[in-house]
Design an enzyme around this catalytic site. Structure first.
Site, PDB file in Angstrom:
ATOM      1  N   LYS A  67      -9.791  14.338  13.186  1.00 53.80           N
ATOM      2  CA  LYS A  67     -10.126  12.929  12.996  1.00 53.80           C
ATOM      3  C   LYS A  67     -11.451  12.813  12.273  1.00 53.80           C
ATOM      4  CE  LYS A  67      -9.214   8.623  14.029  1.00 53.80           C
ATOM      5  NZ  LYS A  67      -9.467   8.329  12.607  1.00 53.80           N
ATOM      6  N   LYS A  91     -18.558  15.567  17.907  1.00 52.69           N
ATOM      7  CA  LYS A  91     -18.557  14.166  18.362  1.00 52.69           C
ATOM      8  C   LYS A  91     -17.317  13.859  19.203  1.00 52.69           C
ATOM      9  CE  LYS A  91     -19.597  11.401  15.023  1.00 52.69           C
ATOM     10  NZ  LYS A  91     -19.455  10.554  13.806  1.00 52.69           N
ATOM     11  N   LYS A 103     -13.218  15.559   7.901  1.00 51.97           N
ATOM     12  CA  LYS A 103     -13.907  14.593   7.021  1.00 51.97           C
ATOM     13  C   LYS A 103     -13.337  14.731   5.631  1.00 51.97           C
ATOM     14  CE  LYS A 103     -17.524  11.998   7.768  1.00 51.97           C
ATOM     15  NZ  LYS A 103     -17.579  11.253   8.985  1.00 51.97           N
ATOM     16  N   THR A 187     -19.173   0.939  15.537  1.00 52.92           N
ATOM     17  CA  THR A 187     -20.212   1.958  15.373  1.00 52.92           C
ATOM     18  C   THR A 187     -21.584   1.374  15.716  1.00 52.92           C
ATOM     19  OG1 THR A 187     -18.851   2.932  13.645  1.00 52.92           O
ATOM     20  CG2 THR A 187     -21.125   3.710  13.783  1.00 52.92           C
ATOM     21  N   ASN A 218     -22.325  -1.622   7.073  1.00 54.91           N
ATOM     22  CA  ASN A 218     -21.545  -2.074   8.231  1.00 54.91           C
ATOM     23  C   ASN A 218     -22.190  -1.690   9.567  1.00 54.91           C
ATOM     24  OD1 ASN A 218     -19.211  -3.073   9.716  1.00 54.91           O
ATOM     25  ND2 ASN A 218     -18.740  -0.920  10.024  1.00 54.91           N
ATOM     26  N   SER A 348     -11.411   3.995  17.102  1.00 56.66           N
ATOM     27  CA  SER A 348     -10.315   4.563  16.308  1.00 56.66           C
ATOM     28  C   SER A 348      -9.272   5.178  17.235  1.00 56.66           C
ATOM     29  CB  SER A 348     -10.826   5.660  15.373  1.00 56.66           C
ATOM     30  OG  SER A 348     -11.304   5.112  14.169  1.00 56.66           O
TER      31      SER A 348
END
Ligand code: GLU
Length: 426
Positions: A67, A91, A103, A187, A218, A348
């Site tokens: 992810k 994470k 990523k 986030t 964001n 997510s």
């Protein structure tokens, strides 16, 4: 191996010295499982063709499908993508999610692309990388310069290739395509929850905090909104155009309006605002320096300039590993990215679970899940810090490593099993 990944995994090895894990298992996390590099052709509106460099790295899938986001940025390279995928691995483990880390990125300046060009690029990226993604394999999401719109185009393209509808292959989608409205603020919101959960360790007392914020994209903008709502004072904000400062606190709604209208927070019309160079933010006097722009902004060279009591890493990797010792000896605690920005991937996960189950999560449940996962991770970190007398980042990596190594060991190490090791059955 790239220098950036080498430096980043040094933090993992440092943590491994403090926790009871088999070093042989830790070594298995030294390199990514697979990285696909591809040339992505982009037809520009003027008819010309660009061949862009792009990557997707699936770092480790022990805990589940991999992810992580996809970024569009001119500085993206293989080393950076692999390092960020390594961070996602740590994470997702720390946050207690059933995901490994990944990523992706495209080396392109997103500000230089029109809307149509961005759509073509998003769709081309999927054509190139479809073979390694999927809801049980690798699930991309937004990152720098990508958001709901890019995820909508990518999902649509993926469905076209598949010939069926697969909403769980991407997260961060618009609500109309199976996304969760709180994913976009998650986030920034999660960063505030993390800050409140660990503030007892930061030497900042328990009253309202003064916060200097680098980056108003964001994550930064949502953090500022939620922090101001909670009664904290955003005393300085910077973006690529410059910095604004107001000791009594800036009006965050006015900053958002300025950003929407003119593209920069420096266009804000508020009384008593002082302006400065964008780099002045790092030396702004404050309780918390929140870094929500890009990676590697605090380095060995400028670490001694910071005038805050603690740093909150909202971006991925804003404090370079070579700055760790300077900050540590100055007594500046760092709330590490893998906790501070873990809210994004946590929501997510809720979106992925909702898409797979075909059952929506109500918004109270989503908010509760965000708070619960971050507070659980924070409390494990605090326990480890106090027990081992280590800094917050080392403890965060320690918590992540214990979970990962447990799973690696449970899965079995048949290929390289050494019958002479202690405990081996003959
Ligand atoms: N790009 C985000 C991060 O770095 C989110 C990843 C995701 O939601 O999968 O954490």
């Amino acid at each position: 191996m790239g220098e950036m990944l080498h430096a980043a995994r040094g933090r993992m090895h440092r943590a491994a010295e403090h926790v009871n894990v088999d070093t042989e298992l830790v070594t298995r996390l030294d390199y990514p499982a697979e990285t696909l590099a591809a040339s992505v052709p982009l037809r520009r509106d003027d008819g010309s063709l660009l061949a862009l460099k792009a990557w997707r790295c699936r770092y480790d899938s022990t805990l589940g499908p991999t992810k992580g986001g996809i970024r569009f940025h001119q500085s993206v390279n293989a080393d950076e993508v692999q390092t960020l995928a390594f961070l996602m691995t740590m994470k997702c483990s720390l946050m207690g999610l059933p995901f490994g880390g990944a990523k992706g990125g495209v080396q392109v300046d997103a500000n230089d692309l029109t809307l149509m060009e961005k759509e073509r690029l998003a769709r081309q990226w999927v054509r190139r990388f479809a073979r390694i993604i999927g809801p049980d394999r690798d699930i991309p999401a937004p990152d720098v310069a990508t958001g709901e719109q890019e995820m909508a185009w990518m999902t649509d393209q993926y469905n076209d290739l598949l010939g069926s509808i697969c909403p769980a292959a991407f997260t961060g989608k618009p609500a109309s395509l199976g996304g969760i409205p709180q994913r976009t603020p998650a986030t920034g919101h999660g960063a505030l929850i993390a800050l409140q959960a660990v503030r007892g360790e930061l030497g900042v007392g328990d009253g309202p905090l003064t916060i200097a914020l680098q980056g108003f994209g964001n994550a930064g903008a949502w953090f500022a909104t939620r922090a101001a709502e909670a009664g904290h004072h955003i005393v300085a904000v910077s973006d690529s155009a410059g910095m604004v400062r107001r000791d009594d606190g800036l009006d965050v709604d006015a900053l958002r309006a300025a950003k929407r209208a003119g593209g920069s927070v420096t266009d804000t019309k508020q009384d008593g605002v002082e302006r400065g160079d964008r780099n002045d933010i790092l030396s702004a006097r404050c309780d918390i320096l929140a870094l929500a722009a890009l990676g590697g902004v605090v380095t060995r060279k400028n670490a001694s300039d910071v005038r805050c009591k603690a740093i909150l890493e909202i971006a991925n990797g804003p404090v370079a590993p070579d700055a760790d010792d300077t900050l540590r000896s100055a007594g500046v605690e760092v709330v590490p990215d893998i906790l501070a920005n873990g809210g994004g991937v946590t929501i997510s996960h809720a979106e992925w679970a909702q898409n797979r189950a075909g059952l929506p999560w109500d918004s109270t449940h989503v908010d509760l899940y965000l708070k619960q996962q971050i507070e659980k991770a924070a409390s494990k970190i605090l326990d480890m810090m106090n027990e081992k007398k280590i800094d917050m980042r080392t403890a965060a990596y320690g918590v992540a490593l214990v979970r990962l190594c447990d799973a690696i060991s449970a899965r079995g190490t048949h290929a390289d099993f050494d019958p002479n090791r202690a405990g081996a059955k003959r």
